[in-house]
Scaffold this active site. Structure first.
Site, PDB file in Angstrom:
ATOM      1  N   GLU A  10      21.021 -17.925  -0.244  1.00 19.24           N
ATOM      2  CA  GLU A  10      21.092 -18.144  -1.691  1.00 19.24           C
ATOM      3  C   GLU A  10      21.970 -17.122  -2.395  1.00 19.24           C
ATOM      4  O   GLU A  10      21.503 -16.327  -3.205  1.00 19.24           O
ATOM      5  CB  GLU A  10      19.681 -18.192  -2.272  1.00 19.24           C
ATOM      6  CG  GLU A  10      18.936 -19.376  -1.675  1.00 19.24           C
ATOM      7  CD  GLU A  10      17.576 -19.645  -2.273  1.00 19.24           C
ATOM      8  OE1 GLU A  10      16.827 -18.680  -2.438  1.00 19.24           O
ATOM      9  OE2 GLU A  10      17.282 -20.805  -2.558  1.00 19.24           O
ATOM     10  N   GLU A  20      15.157 -24.393   5.733  1.00 21.27           N
ATOM     11  CA  GLU A  20      13.829 -24.219   5.147  1.00 21.27           C
ATOM     12  C   GLU A  20      13.295 -25.595   4.804  1.00 21.27           C
ATOM     13  O   GLU A  20      14.003 -26.405   4.222  1.00 21.27           O
ATOM     14  CB  GLU A  20      13.880 -23.388   3.852  1.00 21.27           C
ATOM     15  CG  GLU A  20      14.263 -21.956   4.087  1.00 21.27           C
ATOM     16  CD  GLU A  20      14.365 -21.129   2.794  1.00 21.27           C
ATOM     17  OE1 GLU A  20      13.675 -21.453   1.807  1.00 21.27           O
ATOM     18  OE2 GLU A  20      15.151 -20.174   2.783  1.00 21.27           O
TER      19      GLU A  20
HETATM   20  C1  GAL Z   1      14.017 -20.717  -0.949  1.00 23.19           C
HETATM   21  C2  GAL Z   1      14.391 -19.313  -0.575  1.00 23.19           C
HETATM   22  C3  GAL Z   1      13.262 -18.549   0.025  1.00 23.19           C
HETATM   23  C4  GAL Z   1      12.024 -18.754  -0.775  1.00 23.19           C
HETATM   24  C5  GAL Z   1      11.698 -20.190  -0.847  1.00 23.19           C
HETATM   25  C6  GAL Z   1      10.497 -20.479  -1.680  1.00 23.19           C
HETATM   26  O1  GAL Z   1      14.815 -21.177  -1.956  1.00 23.19           O
HETATM   27  O2  GAL Z   1      15.474 -19.303   0.307  1.00 23.19           O
HETATM   28  O3  GAL Z   1      13.603 -17.208   0.085  1.00 23.19           O
HETATM   29  O4  GAL Z   1      12.222 -18.280  -2.059  1.00 23.19           O
HETATM   30  O5  GAL Z   1      12.751 -20.877  -1.447  1.00 23.19           O
HETATM   31  O6  GAL Z   1       9.381 -19.852  -1.254  1.00 23.19           O
END
Ligand code: GAL
Length: 957
Positions: free
Chosen positions: A419, A489
């Site tokens: 990010e 993620e």
């Molecule tokens: C993503 C980010 C993580 C964490 C997650 C939400 O956008 O890369 O670091 O913030 O969301 O828990």
């Protein structure tokens, strides 16, 4: 020696620092001496970067009245609050965004340690010495024996200094000034606690004359020929030996021999030695080749499927200062839960963690310590990654990661960071990494056009989009369309959940281009707190914070697996077993990418009405990856019993392995063999009206309201329809999510404050009927609810009919009944267990007979919320009652109401009352992942529609 106040300009300087040695591989020498400087250090905290001069670095400085801290450690987690407090923000910078400037209030910790060289330390004229810092947040200036040796930024990266010329046998003074905020903080805006300090090891390394400096182990595998090629490039010439492979070659010289390859499933390592004139360095060599081929990520010629997790380093008391034992625990837990990969979100982990990944076998995406997420608030204006002034700092970070970790077979991809938008700095990093290490792929999620990356990576894409990507229908640039896809993620494990994992897995497995994903995230970053249990954002009085968004892991802060991890283990199990229990065959498929099934032993068990009546071994061939076989189950044991019957087939570890004991369950399936018989209660008893009570079989009811009072003498309080659950984090959704944040809408529509209007109490020959309307104030929506009670004289049956009225724009949180029991400790049930399950988190629910205390039924989510439901319950026994469901139901019981659960902020807010509140639900709404990703899929909605369900109650004994 005289001292002056060193300028603190370096703190706000965009450069990575000065004085440090070039980065190199991280290793532990077999013969060069080293001295750990971990331990208790003197510590002084100042409110600003320049509050104190640097005279503390001088020889003879008396720090006798200073406090002490443990190194490695974060000062804000020590000193019982005397040294400030942690701050949690997700992406907002906790200081004004004016790069590279930082606030004047800049907590600065002076650390002092006096040390003698150990007796066996070589003569100071023999070689040199290096002082290594493995991690300091966020900026440090270092003096040794009064000499300023440099300053650095890059919190989770190593920094080394040549200090041989400064050492003396005794009384060395090492002074380190650490600033919480620096220009580097702009590059470290990861979603986690801000925790200043020297949080990783500090080591003094002797560097003998002729020692190895930096080296790069290239160990590839030719899967066609079964040959490994080893070449160790070393700054200092020497020889490389691998006794097991009869290798003895000069550095720089390639050698090719037959080997067993390294994979995450078969982590074969060969011990070797790099010997230079002055030093012997142990090598752990894993032969493997990572390539992008046919648009796929292949290792040793085969496409791999990531079943991964994002791992932050976390310990509830020590923050990111992790000991080896904790790191090992993480790896073992991952292996035991079928995970095969880790993304080291969002920074390179302690190097020992990667040693463990090599040893136990996990694919690693090693991510650079880089995130500038807070710039999203200003549409990425002034983003350091697109500003040439910062590029040297970015390249320094990339190099420190790659050089440190390049010799780990487990690392298959480098990630530029997280990010951070896009920009020239990232491109420069990617180019540098590709140039330095062509043997791995480069990852970065923020680059949807894939200019700087080798894989198309996204986070939290919903099922439909992932499916489109899998089918190649997602559009995008030509370049991107030719690349494999991963979800770096997905499955936001905040609180109860994540839901929908099985649905994702089905999609991943159906399309070649989809190479799996990484759940967000491994562990809840709760901080152990004397009053609150585990603290989260806001608990330290931060003016800006993101609450419990920091508690979104598959394991609780104390590393107990949450139901989310148990679910994930089942969803990604490497053996699939499907079939028809009635015809006695099971189709077994090897879902590993590399291993055959020879490490597993299969067993069957046969259950009648939840009781195991026979078990045995099931011979299964050692299928190759991807292969399937139909395996015949034995004849069912002759029990003479009729009832619901079921096969359970399990794949166990045949022998103890490095990560799991013999008989550890790797995969399982249940195959129904005979159906459940429906419950029938003849409505033969008639309700009898007394003065204050109506009795019907064992039931006693209030004559005026028709409310149930007792069953066979067991008091039952407040039995009525219940639709409310304490919203989960995934129900509530994240503030930026769209209009389907059901937790928020439920409250808007008043589902947490339903009113029950009594319309009629009717007594017939064979039933007592209570008619009601259940509805919230201020709304037209409601649920016409009819309770119809019948009995055969000993059992009492309740049939609930629910008919929605009005325009229901929201699904229901739950639908069932709730009542209170006075004396209930233990619960026994026949249904899903042992842990909780919800409609889209139920893969791991095993049908059988279970027993638990009421307390053990609770899942301790750090922020209290709906939890603990058991799925598919046929019958349950609690508080002197037996309850049978028609159809099966969701069971929960707790010592507080849902309303109390809803108001609690921490587990310590929950107080047990005298009553145990039991929920018997006909339906539960799905869980989803909306605390960051998509909500539940439509098939898991609990829609308000005409419904009927029954329970049969009887007194036990
Ligand atoms: C993503 C980010 C993580 C964490 C997650 C939400 O956008 O890369 O670091 O913030 O969301 O828990």
């Amino acid at each position: 020696m005289s001292f002056r106040t060193t300028s603190t300009d370096y703190v706000e300087d965009v450069s990575p620092g000065s004085g440090a040695l070039p980065p190199r591989a991280w290793y532990a020498s077999s013969d060069a001496t080293s001295l750990s400087l971990n331990g208790t250090w003197r510590f002084r905290l100042s409110p600003t970067a320049d509050a104190e001069d640097d005279s503390f670095a001088a020889d003879g400085y008396d720090a006798g009245d200073w406090a002490e801290v443990a190194v490695p450690g974060h000062w804000v987690l020590q000193g019982d609050g005397a040294f400030g407090a942690p701050i949690y923000t997700n992406h907002l910078y906790p200081f004004p965004v004016d790069p590279p400037r930082v606030p004047t209030e800049n907590p600065t910790g002076d650390h002092l340690r006096v040390f003698d060289l150990p007796e066996d330390w070589p003569a100071l004229t023999d070689g040199g010495a290096v002082l290594r810092f493995d991690g300091v947040e966020s900026c440090a200036r270092v003096w040794l024996n009064g000499t300023d040796i440099g300053e650095f930024k890059g919190s989770r990266l190593p920094h080394e200094f040549a200090v041989g010329h400064l050492l003396k046998p005794a009384g060395n003074v090492l002074a380190v000034r650490v600033h919480q905020w620096s220009a580097g903080s702009y590059l470290e805006d990861q979603d986690q606690w801000w925790l200043p300090g020297i949080f990783r090891d500090v080591t003094l390394l002797h560097r003998p004359t002729g020692c190895a400096a930096d080296f790069f182990v290239h160990a590839s595998y030719d899967h066609v020929e079964g040959l490994g090629t080893l070449r160790v490039d070393s700054d200092v010439d020497g020889r490389v030996t691998v006794p097991e492979l009869d290798i003895d070659v000069a550095t720089g010289e390639p050698v090719t021999v037959p080997v067993e390859p390294w994979t995450a499933e078969t982590p074969r390592l060969y011990d070797g030695v790099l010997a230079t004139e002055g030093e012997r360095v142990p090598l752990r060599i894993g032969f493997r080749t990572v390539a992008l081929e046919d648009g796929l990520i292949k290792v040793n010629g085969r496409a791999i499927l990531f079943k991964g997790v994002n791992r932050h380093e976390w310990h509830p008391e020590r923050g990111r200062a992790l000991d080896l034992q904790t790191m090992r625990e993480d790896v073992l837990l991952m292996k035991r839960h079928n995970l095969n990969s880790v993304r080291t979100s969002h920074y390179p982990p302690h190097p020992a963690f990667l040693d463990l990944c090599d040893e136990y076998g996990l694919w690693v995406i090693d991510e650079c310590d880089l995130e500038t997420h807070g710039f999203t608030e200003q549409a990425w204006r002034d983003n350091p990654v697109d500003d040439d002034r910062w590029t040297p700092a970015l390249l320094d970070r990339a190099a420190r990661m790659v050089e440190r970790d390049k010799n780990h077979p487990s690392v298959v991809m480098w990630s530029l960071g997280n990010e951070a938008g896009t920009g020239r700095g990232l491109t420069a990093m990617s180019e540098w990494i590709h140039g330095r290490d062509g043997s791995r792929l480069v990852h970065y999620e923020g680059d949807w056009n894939c200019r700087d990356t080798d894989v198309y990576s996204r986070m939290y894409a919903d099922h439909a989009e992932v499916e489109r990507i899998g089918r190649g229908l997602d559009g995008g640039t030509r370049l991107r369309r030719g690349l494999p896809f991963i979800q770096c993620e997905y499955g936001h494990a905040m609180g109860n959940g994540p839901g929908g994992l099985a649905d994702y897995q089905r999609i991943f497995e159906a399309h070649e281009r989809l190479q799996g994903g990484f759940i967000w995230e491994w562990i809840d970053h709760g901080i152990k707190h004397p009053e609150l249990g585990y603290a989260y954002g806001g608990d330290f009085g931060e003016e800006l914070h993101d609450g419990n968004f920091v508690c979104d892991g598959l394991i609780f802060p104390d590393r107990t697996p949450s139901p989310g991890l148990v679910e994930y283990k089942k969803v990604i199990e490497p053996v699939r077993m499907e079939g028809d229990g009635a015809d006695g065959t099971v189709r077994i498929t090897n879902g590993y990418d590399f291993a055959d099934l020879s490490a597993l032993a299969f067993v069957w068990a046969y259950q009648v009405d939840g009781e195991t009546v026979g078990t045995g071994a099931l011979p299964v061939p050692a299928l190759a990856p991807g292969e399937s076989a139909e395996v015949k189950l034995p004849e069912p044991p002759a029990t003479g019993r009729s009832g619901e019957s079921l096969w359970t087939v399990r794949a166990l570890l045949a022998e103890e392995t490095a990560w799991g004991p013999k008989d550890h369950v790797v995969a399982w399936a249940q195959l129904p063999a005979g159906e459940r018989q429906s419950v029938s209660v003849a409505a033969s008893a008639a309700p009898v009206a007394g003065e204050r009570l109506i009795t019907l079989g064992p039931g006693a009811f209030d004559a005026r309201t028709g409310a149930l009072r007792s069953i066979g003498g067991v008091d039952v309080a407040g039995l009525r329809l219940d639709v409310w659950r304490a919203p989960t984090d995934n129900d509530d959704g994240a503030s930026w999510q769209d209009d389907t944040r059901w937790g928020v809408l439920w409250r808007k529509y008043g589902l947490h404050r339903m009113r029950h209007r009594l319309d009629a109490v009717e007594r017939d020959d064979d039933a007592l009927t209570v008619r009601t309307r259940v509805a919230p104030a201020a709304r037209e929506i409601g649920l016409r609810t009819v309770y119809r009670w019948t009995s055969d004289g000993t059992r009492l049956k309740l049939t609930v009919s629910v008919a929605p009225e009005g325009d229901w724009k929201v699904p229901l949180p739950r639908l069932g009944i709730r009542f209170g029991l006075a004396r209930a400790e233990r619960v026994e049930w026949f249904g899903g267990g042992p842990g909780e399950a919800y409609p889209d988190t139920r893969s791991a629910s095993v049908l059988g007979r279970w027993e638990s205390s009421v307390d053990e039924l609770q899942t301790p989510y750090v922020r209290p919320q709906e939890n603990g439901a058991r799925a598919d319950v046929r019958w349950a026994r609690i508080g002197g009652l037996r309850i049978e469901g028609d159809p099966e139901f969701w069971f929960s019981a707790r010592r507080w109401t849902s309303e109390q659960l809803d108001t609690a902020r921490h587990l310590t807010d929950l107080r047990s009352g005298d009553t145990v509140w039991v929920n018997l639900d006909h339906g539960q709404h799905g869980i989803g992942s909306q605390s960051c990703g998509p909500g539940p899929l439509p098939q898991y909605y609990l829609r308000a529609e005409p419904t009927e369900f029954s329970f049969v109650f009887s007194k036990i004994g």
